[in-house]
Scaffold this active site. Sequence first.
Site, PDB file in Angstrom:
ATOM      1  N   LYS A  99      -0.330  -2.633   7.058  1.00  0.00           N
ATOM      2  CA  LYS A  99      -0.158  -2.692   5.561  1.00  0.00           C
ATOM      3  C   LYS A  99      -0.916  -4.156   5.135  1.00  0.00           C
ATOM      4  O   LYS A  99      -0.785  -5.021   5.903  1.00  0.00           O
ATOM      5  CB  LYS A  99       1.040  -2.637   4.891  1.00  0.00           C
ATOM      6  N   GLY A 121       7.341   6.600 -12.399  1.00  0.00           N
ATOM      7  CA  GLY A 121       6.147   6.052 -12.045  1.00  0.00           C
ATOM      8  C   GLY A 121       5.035   7.142 -12.420  1.00  0.00           C
ATOM      9  O   GLY A 121       5.090   8.209 -12.124  1.00  0.00           O
ATOM     10  N   GLY A 125       1.449   6.322 -11.779  1.00  0.00           N
ATOM     11  CA  GLY A 125       0.221   5.952 -11.315  1.00  0.00           C
ATOM     12  C   GLY A 125      -0.317   7.127 -10.371  1.00  0.00           C
ATOM     13  O   GLY A 125      -0.001   8.220 -10.955  1.00  0.00           O
ATOM     14  N   ASN A 126      -1.153   6.743  -9.439  1.00  0.00           N
ATOM     15  CA  ASN A 126      -1.995   7.931  -8.746  1.00  0.00           C
ATOM     16  C   ASN A 126      -0.641   8.929  -8.294  1.00  0.00           C
ATOM     17  O   ASN A 126      -0.994  10.286  -8.588  1.00  0.00           O
ATOM     18  CB  ASN A 126      -2.724   7.434  -7.506  1.00  0.00           C
TER      19      ASN A 126
END
Length: 415
Positions: free
Chosen positions: A105, A217, A219-220
């Site tokens: 990551k 959430g 987002g994407n």
Amino acid sequence: MTEINLFETVKGHICQCAYDLRLAPDVEAILKTPMREFNFSIPVRMDTGRIRTFQAFRVQYNDARGPTKGGIRFHPDETIDTIRGLAALMAWKCALFSLPLGGAKGGIVCNPKVLSEGELERLSRGYIMGVSRIIGPHTDIPAPDVYTGPKVMAWMMDEYSRIVGRTTFGVITGKPLSVGGSEGRDDATARGGWYVVAEAAEDAGIDLRGATVAVQGFGNVGTHAAVLGQYLAGVRVVAVSDSKGGVLNRNGLEVRRLEEHKERTGSVRDFPGAENITNEELLALDVDILIPAALENTITAENAPQVRAKIVAEFANGPVTTDAEAVLKEKGIVIVPDILCNAGGAVVSYYEMVQNLSMDHWNAAEVDRRLKTMMTSTYHAVHETAQKKNFTLRQAAYTIAVRNVVEAMVARGWV
Ligand code: GLU
């Protein structure tokens, strides 16, 4: 409130798993330690002409099973420990799905919302200048994550290609289709999540048609989770939220229109026909399925007692803390764990790598067919282990994933 450290949470899961698998302490110690960490800074010329320095990380957690794989996040609160935890989750995620990959990551401490397009591009290219010697299509392959997407991936692929002197699509996944991206990668995390949740709901005796859902959430992952939930699974999305707050309509939100509203106004709040609610209120709604799809440490010991959903599906990485998990378990709430539930992105990223390395392009139906088979069969393997051993789904997923990693370490002669 005490700071909750994601890496400590993930190490806690490894402790439990080491106990469940009767692992030797030496092996457990390897699993709790990142193999390589890269800590660097990126000087970026801002639009004002001044140079600003950004702190950045790349953690290659474990590569026993293959080249390391994992996203890059742009976030103001990024820390090395969060990246360590997320890198470990990638290692287990890839191993759970038997992908020939390890886990990694990366992250940059920045607020992309206040950067101009040019600043963002220079920052993205600067990241690759920093890591170019430690990434590559056969060593470590980054991808999108929080606040990064296809545009950033294209700049990064281009920068790497310039540095090595040849176009190298396979160095990064989540790219636009025009430069080696895969069909279906944009919504793969959410799509894969629904394939898993469909099975988990059936096992929990919940009919998804008309089931109520709250998504935290937007987002994407959260946006696609809401849209696909309606169109793929036939659920009723009654609430969604973003970092500024949420909206509720008990009869169901029109998610496509909500997307346009967010595009126009910068938030889901004040959506016509819906009631404004807070993020905390969303988590406490009486719904069938609660989908945390934003950041780690969202459901904590403080708010877990208020959660009333029957299933908590971890579309985000690490959204439920260890203390919260104990509370939810006590209440009989099923947690579909991150490394199982949100692996669709990593799986289609792997398909993107395979297409890049073999100079191929699969159509959307082909990608979807493979993804669905992969998510469904892995869910069943996890569920079966959980039933057999009287484990939670997380415990079962960890035992399969970690056993796969340990087997590779043994075969390679590391332990
Ligand atoms: N960032 C995504 C995850 O956490 C995808 C990683 C990838 O595509 O390599 O699973």
